[in-house]
Scaffold this motif. Structure first.
Motif, short mmCIF file in Angstrom:
data_model
loop_
_atom_site.label_atom_id
_atom_site.label_comp_id
_atom_site.label_asym_id
_atom_site.label_seq_id
_atom_site.Cartn_x
_atom_site.Cartn_y
_atom_site.Cartn_z
N PHE A 60 0.78 -1.36 0.03
CA PHE A 60 0.06 0.08 0.04
C PHE A 60 0.92 1.25 -0.11
O PHE A 60 0.56 2.40 -0.61
N ASN A 61 1.89 1.21 0.66
CA ASN A 61 2.71 2.63 0.81
C ASN A 61 3.64 2.78 -0.33
O ASN A 61 4.27 3.95 -0.48
N GLU A 62 3.56 1.91 -1.29
CA GLU A 62 4.24 2.13 -2.70
C GLU A 62 3.39 3.03 -3.43
O GLU A 62 4.06 3.86 -4.17
N THR A 63 2.09 2.99 -3.14
CA THR A 63 1.39 4.03 -3.74
C THR A 63 1.04 5.25 -3.03
O THR A 63 0.88 6.31 -3.41
N TYR A 64 0.98 5.08 -1.64
CA TYR A 64 0.64 5.94 -0.60
C TYR A 64 1.57 6.01 0.44
O TYR A 64 1.49 5.58 1.41
N PRO A 65 2.74 6.68 0.08
CA PRO A 65 3.76 6.72 1.09
C PRO A 65 3.70 7.47 2.36
O PRO A 65 4.38 7.40 3.24
N ASP A 66 2.62 8.27 2.12
CA ASP A 66 2.64 9.21 3.36
C ASP A 66 1.38 8.92 4.53
O ASP A 66 1.57 9.35 5.27
#
Length: 433
Positions: A60-66
């Motif tokens: 998920f963090n690959e798309t939404y790192p923040d």
């Protein structure tokens, strides 16, 4: 999916993840375009929280790192949410607790995700999470109803094709008992929630309108009707001594190992359970094919049907402090996580193919039934009637009482038990019209 589906809408039975969250902690504003901050994901999957779900967060963090995703496992999800919903502190996103919240209450607790017309072009089971044309929860995955069984045990008992009638089914269980020494059927009485899933078979006897017909039927526990067939089969199985000796000692996690090893032979569940049972077989050094999945014994002219139903519905909390990040997780989990595929379940995406766990159904040519949507504006009526009647239609309490009656631990017999259910249901129907 490859096989045809008969039009309808299903019930929600058993096991996936939920989110409860916190406010943004990244120091930047969280927006729909750039979600940021922290959310906490609550899940009843204690077996996956430290492994699979951590991998999900990384992906998920690959798309939404923040966005920082945290997980917390709840053993008693429905019970815990019953308490949390009494406050505003029930997170950013969560699985809708269907035993606690009726569709007409969705807007009190959850954010609208879109319209049924809009989202219905992409997702299955869309009506289960909607009220009055607005969608509040998306399916995590779906299941077809039937029973998991140990193929080796049933073959040893001489049963290589699925029973087509209740009589054939009970005879098959008796053969298992007489020839193999295995417990023919395991109730999972003590954990309780597996008994909830039995209601997922409503529609498997009379068709897709069965659930809606119950809102005006004053005697649904009558032979020939769906809920009668479901509960009568359970009663007769217990009364014939084809279940565990002491149902109060059953254990869900242990039941997987017992089925894989052949100590017990079958359990009525949704197809979501097949992968878990196959995993247990693999751990026991047995082929995954040891676990089979057959349709319920209500074939019409030799044709089997199976009700398809959503499992949990994932939603965004109305009281979330970080709705953009919560919605990003809900959309990603539904569209991109691959959770349904990993569970061998029916994907909520209309574009997805039929899972391998339904290979037995494919071979048998089973037709799938999706229940007719509940009447617009009256989506909660069946729940209201059940609540007024004090009958846990989608729960386990009255089925535990049924099991106790069938095994002689409670006074009464099947006829008296069903008469009481019908009387209470009839009164409740009149009160809620």
């Amino acid at each position: 999916m490859n096989r045809r589906f008969v039009t309808l809408t299903a019930l929600a039975t058993t096991s996936a993840l939920v989110l409860v969250g916190c406010s943004s902690s990244s120091g930047q504003e969280s927006t729909d375009e750039n979600p940021a901050g922290e959310i906490t994901v609550l899940t009843n999957r204690t077996d996956l929280v430290d492994t699979v779900f951590q991998d999900y967060a990384d992906t998920f963090n690959e798309t939404y790192p923040d966005v920082e995703v945290k997980f917390e496992a709840l053993t008693d999800y429905e019970g815990d949410l019953r308490i949390r919903l009494n406050s505003r502190d029930y997170g950013d996103a969560l699985l809708i607790p269907t035993s606690n919240v009726s569709p007409n209450q969705f807007a009190d607790f959850f954010e609208p995700l879109g319209t049924t017309d809009e989202l219905g072009e992409t997702y299955r089971f869309i009506h289960d999470g909607s009220y009055d044309g607005t969608v509040y929860g998306l399916s995590t995955f779906g299941s077809a109803m039937g029973y998991v069984f140990n193929r080796d045990v049933w073959t040893e008992a001489g049963i290589t094709t699925p029973p087509t009638t209740e009589e054939e089914y009970l005879d098959a269980l008796q053969k298992v008992k007489d020839t193999t020494g295995a417990v023919p059927y395991y109730t999972n009485y003590a954990d309780g929630w597996p008994l909830d899933t039995l209601a997922g078979n409503i529609g498997g006897v009379t068709g897709p309108d069965a659930l809606n017909e119950m809102i005006t039927d004053e005697s649904p526990w009558t032979e020939g009707k769906d809920i009668y067939a479901i509960d009568s089969l359970l009663y007769e199985t217990v009364a014939a001594g084809l279940t565990e000796a002491d149902p109060t000692t059953t254990n869900w996690e242990e039941s997987k190992t017992l089925l894989a090893s052949g100590d017990i032979s079958s359990m009525v569940l949704g197809s979501w359970a097949v992968t878990q049972m196959q995993d247990a077989a693999e751990l026991a050094g047995k082929p995954r094919e040891t676990i089979g999945f057959w349709p319920m014994p209500w074939a019409t002219d030799g044709q089997f049907e199976s009700v398809t139903a959503t499992d949990k519905l994932i939603a965004v909390s109305k009281n979330s402090d970080n709705k953009p990040a919560a919605r990003a997780w809900v959309d990603w989990f539904t569209n991109d996580s691959g959770f349904a595929e990993s569970q061998g379940a029916i994907s909520p995406l209309l574009s997805a193919e039929e899972p391998d766990t339904l290979a037995d159904f494919t071979e048998l040519g089973v037709d799938y039934v999706e229940l007719t949507p509940r009447p617009t504006g009256d989506e909660s009526l069946i729940n209201d009637i059940a609540n007024s009647a004090e009958i846990t239609l989608f729960g386990n309490q009255y089925r535990q009482q049924l099991i106790d009656t069938a095994r002689g631990a409670r006074d009464g017999d099947k006829a008296a038990f069903f008469d009481d259910l019908n009387a209470r249901w009839a009164t409740a129907v009149g009160q809620n019209q």
